[in-house]
Each structure stands twice: as C-alpha cells, then as structure tokens.
Design an enzyme around this catalytic site. Structure first.
Site, PDB file in Angstrom:
ATOM      1  N   GLU A 122       0.858  -1.176   0.000  1.00  0.00           N
ATOM      2  CA  GLU A 122       0.000   0.000   0.000  1.00  0.00           C
ATOM      3  C   GLU A 122       0.895   1.225   0.000  1.00  0.00           C
ATOM      4  O   GLU A 122       1.802   1.350   0.830  1.00  0.00           O
ATOM      5  CB  GLU A 122      -0.899  -0.002   1.227  1.00  0.00           C
ATOM      6  CG  GLU A 122      -1.847   1.169   1.304  1.00  0.00           C
ATOM      7  CD  GLU A 122      -2.974   1.083   0.292  1.00  0.00           C
ATOM      8  OE1 GLU A 122      -3.337   2.133  -0.253  1.00  0.00           O
ATOM      9  OE2 GLU A 122      -3.466  -0.023   0.033  1.00  0.00           O
ATOM     10  N   CYS A 166      -5.159   5.513   6.210  1.00  0.00           N
ATOM     11  CA  CYS A 166      -4.651   4.434   5.381  1.00  0.00           C
ATOM     12  C   CYS A 166      -5.806   3.627   4.826  1.00  0.00           C
ATOM     13  O   CYS A 166      -6.887   3.600   5.401  1.00  0.00           O
ATOM     14  CB  CYS A 166      -3.755   3.540   6.224  1.00  0.00           C
ATOM     15  SG  CYS A 166      -3.195   2.085   5.361  1.00  0.00           S
ATOM     16  N   CYS A 181      -5.092  -0.287   6.956  1.00  0.00           N
ATOM     17  CA  CYS A 181      -5.012  -0.361   8.418  1.00  0.00           C
ATOM     18  C   CYS A 181      -5.990   0.611   9.062  1.00  0.00           C
ATOM     19  O   CYS A 181      -5.605   1.407   9.924  1.00  0.00           O
ATOM     20  CB  CYS A 181      -3.601  -0.067   8.886  1.00  0.00           C
ATOM     21  SG  CYS A 181      -2.331  -0.319   7.667  1.00  0.00           S
ATOM     22  N   HIS A 203      -5.749   2.494  13.290  1.00  0.00           N
ATOM     23  CA  HIS A 203      -5.628   3.925  13.570  1.00  0.00           C
ATOM     24  C   HIS A 203      -6.766   4.400  14.474  1.00  0.00           C
ATOM     25  O   HIS A 203      -6.581   5.274  15.314  1.00  0.00           O
ATOM     26  CB  HIS A 203      -5.597   4.725  12.267  1.00  0.00           C
ATOM     27  CG  HIS A 203      -4.298   4.578  11.523  1.00  0.00           C
ATOM     28  ND1 HIS A 203      -3.109   4.992  12.044  1.00  0.00           N
ATOM     29  CD2 HIS A 203      -4.015   4.028  10.321  1.00  0.00           C
ATOM     30  CE1 HIS A 203      -2.126   4.725  11.181  1.00  0.00           C
ATOM     31  NE2 HIS A 203      -2.653   4.126  10.133  1.00  0.00           N
ATOM     32  N   ARG A 241       1.263  -4.720  11.632  1.00  0.00           N
ATOM     33  CA  ARG A 241       2.590  -4.373  11.107  1.00  0.00           C
ATOM     34  C   ARG A 241       3.561  -3.944  12.197  1.00  0.00           C
ATOM     35  O   ARG A 241       4.710  -3.663  11.916  1.00  0.00           O
ATOM     36  CB  ARG A 241       2.463  -3.262  10.056  1.00  0.00           C
ATOM     37  CG  ARG A 241       1.876  -3.770   8.784  1.00  0.00           C
ATOM     38  CD  ARG A 241       1.613  -2.712   7.763  1.00  0.00           C
ATOM     39  NE  ARG A 241       1.040  -3.348   6.593  1.00  0.00           N
ATOM     40  CZ  ARG A 241      -0.228  -3.734   6.511  1.00  0.00           C
ATOM     41  NH1 ARG A 241      -1.064  -3.504   7.498  1.00  0.00           N
ATOM     42  NH2 ARG A 241      -0.668  -4.342   5.431  1.00  0.00           N
ATOM     43  N   SER A 283       5.263   1.345   9.701  1.00  0.00           N
ATOM     44  CA  SER A 283       6.091   1.424   8.499  1.00  0.00           C
ATOM     45  C   SER A 283       7.064   2.595   8.525  1.00  0.00           C
ATOM     46  O   SER A 283       8.044   2.574   7.788  1.00  0.00           O
ATOM     47  CB  SER A 283       5.223   1.461   7.235  1.00  0.00           C
ATOM     48  OG  SER A 283       4.618   0.211   7.049  1.00  0.00           O
ATOM     49  N   CYS A 305       3.506  -0.689   4.345  1.00  0.00           N
ATOM     50  CA  CYS A 305       2.230  -0.008   4.136  1.00  0.00           C
ATOM     51  C   CYS A 305       2.552   1.463   4.331  1.00  0.00           C
ATOM     52  O   CYS A 305       2.653   1.939   5.450  1.00  0.00           O
ATOM     53  CB  CYS A 305       1.207  -0.497   5.153  1.00  0.00           C
ATOM     54  SG  CYS A 305      -0.459   0.065   4.819  1.00  0.00           S
ATOM     55  N   CYS A 360      -1.068   6.949   3.954  1.00  0.00           N
ATOM     56  CA  CYS A 360      -1.670   7.799   2.913  1.00  0.00           C
ATOM     57  C   CYS A 360      -2.711   7.135   2.035  1.00  0.00           C
ATOM     58  O   CYS A 360      -3.850   7.498   2.054  1.00  0.00           O
ATOM     59  CB  CYS A 360      -0.633   8.357   1.965  1.00  0.00           C
ATOM     60  SG  CYS A 360       0.287   9.665   2.666  1.00  0.00           S
TER      61      CYS A 360
END
Lengths: 559, 159
Positions: A13, A60, A63, A67, A471, A494, A538, A541
């Site tokens: 992503e 995202c 995910c 968040h 992640r 990430s 990932c 954004c």
C-alpha cells in the site's frame, strides 16, 4: 557495481522506492524512500478530540481499524479515562480479527508470489498435489478435484495471455525453488484465502457496525449496546454468528495458512540467513484485560542487539521511559532542518530537495528509540511475549521452529518475519474466540457497562495511544488544548521500518536488512522484493487513483 | 438483480475522496430499494473482492488519471478496462481494481456488468472537503447513476 532502483515496489500500500548497490551478486548499500507526502495529520488540528479517531482511521486504506484504536487510546490516555471490561473485550476481538484478515492477505496476496511460481503450477500433478497438501494438513478443502479445477482455470488464463493479477511475478527466476505441486497448492490456497479474509471482515462489521471504517468507538469505551434479548444490540444471535465466522477463519489459518508457511519456509531455509538488518526491537503490550490498561495478555518489550534474554519487558501503556524516548529525526527526510523532536512537539514542514544519496531522500521521518533505530512487527511482538513468558507464544514459536529445523535466533531474518506473521495469525485467531467467551461470561455475570461517557475538559492535556498493530507498534500522539486538538502525530509501524538514515548515519530496518542480500539477476531483483515484502510495507496515505490509460508505471532501473 | 454502488477514495485528500463523497451524497438525497448496496470502500484493494463478487451489476466511482480537464467524467464498461484489454498496468498500490476483477474471473465470480465512472480531480491537497468544482459534479452524476439503476428494474426515489 550495479545500482538498482525499484520504483515503486508493487503489492504494497502506498508508494515506496528502493535503491540498492550490488557488488558481486550481493547488496552492499541501500536506501529506502517513501515517495508520498504525508501531511494528513494537519487535518486534525483544531478539531474536537472526540472525533479524532474518525479522521485518523482514514489515514490508510488497509489499516483503518488500527488507527481508530490508537487514536481513541491517545485521548483516553490524555484524560486518564477508564475503559470498561466489555469494551476492552470487544476492542480485542476487533483487533484480533483485523490482524487475522491482514495477515492472510499479506501472506497469500502480497508476498506469496515472491516464493511461488504460478506458471510452474501448470506442470503439477493434481493427485500428487493433493497428497502433499494432505500430508501437512487435514483441511477438508485439499482434494484432487479442487486442485485440478484450479489448474484448468489457470491454464485457460495463461493461454489467453491474461495472467492478470499474477502479472507482477518473476516466473522462471533461478531463485524460485518450490516443486510444481507445492506451487499449485499455494495458488489454490491463494484463491481460497479470499473467502476467509471476508469472514474476518464480516466479524469486524458485526461488532464495529461497518467495514472498512468501524463506527463503534467512543472516548471511554464502545458504542456497542449489549442486551442479549434485544434485536438491535449485541445479542445472542450476533454472538453465535461471530463464533461461526471466527471459527471458520481460525480453521483456515491453522489448517491452511500456517502449514503452508511452514512448508514454504522448510524449502527456502536459506532465507533464514538473509535480511537480518536492525535487530533492536520494540513491541508494546496488547490485549488489555483490565479497565486501566495496566494488565495485558501479551507483554511488550525493548530488545537491543537481538538479545532476547536481556529484553526489557514493557508491562503497560504508561511506561514513562518509553513515552519519553520515542523521537523522530529529519536529517535525511524532506522536512525543514535536521532536528530531532518528540512527537508531542512534532512538526510537518516540507522541504523537498531531490533524491540525494548523502542528503535528503524520503518523505519518511526517522523514528528512533533512545537514539537507536528499531524494528517493529510480528517478530518483535513474538520475541517480547517469548521473553515475557507468554506460554502460548513460547509453545507456538518452539513448535514451528522445530518443524522447520531452525532456532529462535534464526527468526531475525526475511523468512523469520514471514514465519512470525503466520504464528501471530494463529495466535490472534485463538485470541478472537477466547475474548468472545470472556465477553459472554462477563455479560453473563451482569456487567452491562460498555462505555464511560466522557466530556472533554478545558485545559491542556497530552496523551499517547499505543497499539500493537499487525505491522508493529503504532502510536498516536495528541496534544489537547481547550477542547481542541493542538497537535497530532502518528508514528506508524512502516515509518519505524522504512525509516531513512538518521543524524548519526544509522540505517533504517529496510535499508539494513538489504545489505548482504543476494541478487542473482540485477534486472530482476526478486530477492530485494522478498526482503522488503517480508516487512509488509504499508506507506500510509493511500492515494488511490485509477489510471485507465494503463501506462506502465513500475520501473526497474539498473545502472 | 443485486446492485453495488462502490465509492472509492481517501476522504482526507480532498478530491481523492470523490467516490466516498458520492456515496454520502446518494445516502442523503435518495431512497434505495433493498437490492441496491451503497458501499464506502475507502481505499481497500483486494479486501473488497467479496463485495464485488456478491453483486450482479457494479457501479464504481473513483478519480482517474486521464487526458482532459479537472471535473471531466469518463465512463468505462467492464470490457474497456479489464486486464488484457489495456497494456499491463501495475498499480503502485496493493492490488488494483483491474487485478481484483481478474481474480474474480479466475474464481468464476466476476459480476456480469461493471461500469466505472471516473472523474479527473482538481486537487489532492490534504483536506476533508471536495474542491468546489468536483462538489458541483455530484448531483449530475447521481442522477445518471440513479436513472440507470431504476431502468435496470430497481426503482430509486428522491427523499
């Protein structure tokens, strides 16, 4: 020397560029560059803190749920709000199911093609494929008829030149080692896996009201009313369908994904030697089991130099050292200055130069813990739980290592990351059902509370919401002033892993993991993809534009 | 006939979220029969495969990169944008919609009719609102989609 530029890395992503210098078939230097501007945190400024999670979960495309969780926890931490047990259990189930969905998709759809040669599957004998599959699992779907049908379908696609979804694979690459039967088995499970990621998504929707983007959080709990006899609330019927969905997904994870992973790892055992990189790890505690976020099923830890025995166990989300020592440096990122700031004081002032090997070359900041780069993700969480004495994790890790024929220390590697994710999926599938039982039991005791309604008070408050996402460690940092958001920063898994060099020149985890990585053919750098994909990148954004002109936008450049 | 209206995009990047704004617009202004599903898909890639597979006809709304002016809307039928009809395109994202549909074909579950309405964006700036230009395109596109769904046998009413 060859310089490889892979831009963008596909099957992730977001937009990530990797540069690698190759000498004598081995990577000797690497750069990781996030090619997307990420200023979406600025949208949160001046908004009401109780709405932050609604916006944050749009950061995202994949995910979303994580968040939301991190964001709501940041406000609860700032205001010291207790979360009722029922709400913790409901959130735990959502987190666990999200992990299961995410890991299934990562293994089959985003990384398997680095190891599985789809074209070779055409040469497989479906009968032998069935024997192979039945030898590693008693899953009822592993029949000769099924494998034959998949092979036929695949054949017709290859014949018409429409490999479609598989088009970004490197067929016939010398680093591909699976026999045709294993390839056919993996392709069949790749197609089947879509039905099971869906069941996990449905479970999330039942509890969260909607998927993607759950709707049931509120500061101080969840907005999921519980009344076992009422049609409109969380009732026995919904609990029963959750149980069915989650059991079916668990069976797939434990009888298909996990054995497939073990089988593939056993054939690619040399990949436990590559991709080590940064072996400082961070994981935060997860699966809270009390109302104050002080007691967790899975402990966190800070590990330095890969030494699991000397891990500093993190037991709760109020760890002041951890909170104080997470900082972000921008020496090599496209932001103003070269400074290091704590997320509560974080700034987002863009300063784009160009790609400079020794200067600024990415939109990704460099998060550091105690001044050091760290790796986050499933291996970090498993190492932490292993060190912290979680029996379930110890059993699973030891059993899978024994089956593959490696030791726990071999998990600091490309294949180790993939294996750790399968073990974590196995674990999360179990936790989903366990927390459902705990929820029913707690409600049965007469506890119907699911939220502590909370007004945002006047004054200034700072909070951090930690969450151990699929992640890795995610943290949202909030500063509230007079009922409004004054500052907001997300330090995401990430960015830890895709981090660039810092002011001391220390490489980020992707970069360090590539050094020493073999590359058989510079124009087909399959091995670079293997190692990068093993982190499950990932890049936040999620700009998502359809390009009907169909221009080729992936470029492998070898200089 | 089961219909899916799928709005894609990131709500935090102004026009990039056009598809999601479109779904919200439809919810606010129309009443749909039970066999029509309005779906705010966000920016999910392969994880929405099942939503597409459960429908007989799909209307996708998203921003596109194409030659033209911001606000121009293009219409594509399934055969216009399926893989194999266009040069190989590799999305920098997870797995793009073309690949998802190809995957559904391999699984024998690709919906019969897939129509994409793509709009050229005016702004990708961080922001939760559409640019005025694209906001102005919502009612017209809604009328068009609603008329087609009504014509296919699922009457949609204004609220």
């Amino acid at each position: 020397m060859a310089r490889i530029t892979l831009d963008p890395i596909t099957r992730i992503e977001g937009h990530l560029r990797i540069d690698a210098e190759v000498n004598g078939g081995v990577v000797t230097n690497a750069w990781s560059s996030a090619q997307m501007w990420r200023g979406i945190e600025t949208i949160l400024k001046d908004r009401p803190p109780q709405d932050a999670w609604i916006y944050a979960q749009r950061f995202c495309g994949v995910c979303t749920t994580v968040h939301a969780i991190s964001s709501i926890r940041s406000v609860e931490h700032a205001l010291k709000v207790d979360v009722p047990l029922n709400a913790q259990y409901i959130r735990n189930i959502i987190m666990a199911q999200h992990s299961v969905q995410d890991h299934i998709v990562h293994f089959y759809h985003l990384s398997a093609l680095d190891w599985v040669d789809v074209v070779s599957a055409l040469k497989a004998d479906p009968k032998k494929t069935a024997q192979l599959a039945q030898s590693i699992s008693n899953w009822p779907g592993n029949s000769e008829t099924e494998f034959k049908a998949v092979q036929q379908k695949l054949k017709s696609f290859v014949e018409t030149g429409r490999l479609g979804i598989f088009a970004s694979g490197y067929w016939g690459h010398p680093a591909m080692k699976l026999p045709p039967e294993a390839n056919l088995m993996a392709v069949a499970h790749y197609l089947k896996a879509l039905d099971y990621q869906r069941k996990a998504a449905q479970a999330i929707a039942i509890l969260g009201g909607k998927n993607p983007h759950i709707q049931n959080l509120c500061v101080g709990g969840v907005a999921t009313a519980i009344n076992m006899e009422n049609l409109a609330t969380l009732n026995m019927e919904k609990i029963a369908s959750l149980k069915t969905l989650m059991t079916e997904t668990r069976d797939f994870v434990q009888q298909v994904y996990y054995p497939d992973m073990v089988a593939i790892a056993s054939i690619y055992k040399d990949w436990f030697k590559y991709g080590r990189g940064v072996v400082n790890y961070l994981a935060v505690p997860e699966m809270p089991e009390d109302t104050k976020n002080t007691k967790f099923a899975l402990p966190g830890a800070i590990i330095n130099g890969g030494d699991i025995k000397k891990a500093r166990i993190v037991t709760n989300h109020q760890d002041l050292d951890l909170i104080a020592n997470i900082k972000e440096n921008v020496s090599h990122a496209w932001y103003e200055g070269n400074g290091t700031l704590h997320p509560w004081d974080g700034e987002t002032k863009p300063n784009y130069t160009d790609f400079q090997d020794n200067g600024k070359y990415t939109w990704c900041k460099a998060p550091r813990l105690d001044g050091k780069p760290v790796q986050v993700g499933p291996p970090a969480q498993l190492f932490a739980a292993y060190a912290g004495g979680n029996e379930k994790v110890r059993k699973l890790v030891d059993a899978s290592c024994a089956k593959i024929g490696v030791g726990v220390n071999d998990l600091h590697s490309t294949m180790g990351r993939l294996g750790a994710r399968a073990i974590r999926a196995h674990l999360m599938a179990d936790y989903s059902l366990e927390y459902l039982d705990k929820l029913v039991e707690n409600v049965g005791k007469g506890d119907k509370v699911y939220a502590n309604p909370t007004e945002i008070p006047k004054g200034e408050y700072k909070g951090v919401g930690f969450h151990e996402a699929p992640r890795g460690t995610l943290s949202h940092w909030i500063v509230i002033e007079n009922r409004k958001i004054k500052n907001y920063q997300a330090v995401v898994p990430s960015t830890w892993n895709a981090s660039p060099r810092d002011d001391k020149g220390a490489l980020g985890p992707y970069e360090a993991s590539l050094v020493g990585n073999p590359v058989a053919q510079a124009d087909k750098p399959l091995e670079v993809l293997r190692t990068i994909h093993s982190f499950d990148p990932c890049i936040a954004c999620a700009v998502h534009t359809i390009d009907p002109e169909g221009k080729e936008i992936t470029n492998v450049k070898v200089m | 006939m089961k219909t899916l209206i799928f709005g894609a995009g990131n709500l935090l990047l102004s026009d990039e979220g056009f598809g999601v704004h479109f779904i919200e617009y439809l919810q606010k202004h129309y009443v749909f029969p039970d066999d029509v599903t309005l779906y705010d898909g966000g920016t999910l890639g392969i994880m929405v495969c099942h939503m597409l597979e459960e429908a007989d006809q799909v209307f996708l709304v998203d921003v596109i990169e194409a030659t033209g002016e911001p606000g121009d809307i293009y219409r594509y039928e399934k055969e216009d944008f399926m893989l194999g009809k266009l040069p190989i395109k590799m999305s920098p994202h997870q797995i793009g919609i073309q690949e998802v549909l190809a995957l559904s074909e391999i699984r024998d579950r690709c919906p019969e009719k897939v129509t994409l309405f793509g709009i050229i964006p005016a702004s990708y700036e961080a922001g939760a609102e559409l640019s005025p230009l694209l906001a102005g395109k919502l009612p017209g596109l809604a009328e068009l989609v609603v008329a087609e769904i009504t014509a296919s046998g699922s009457p949609v009413e204004k609220c």
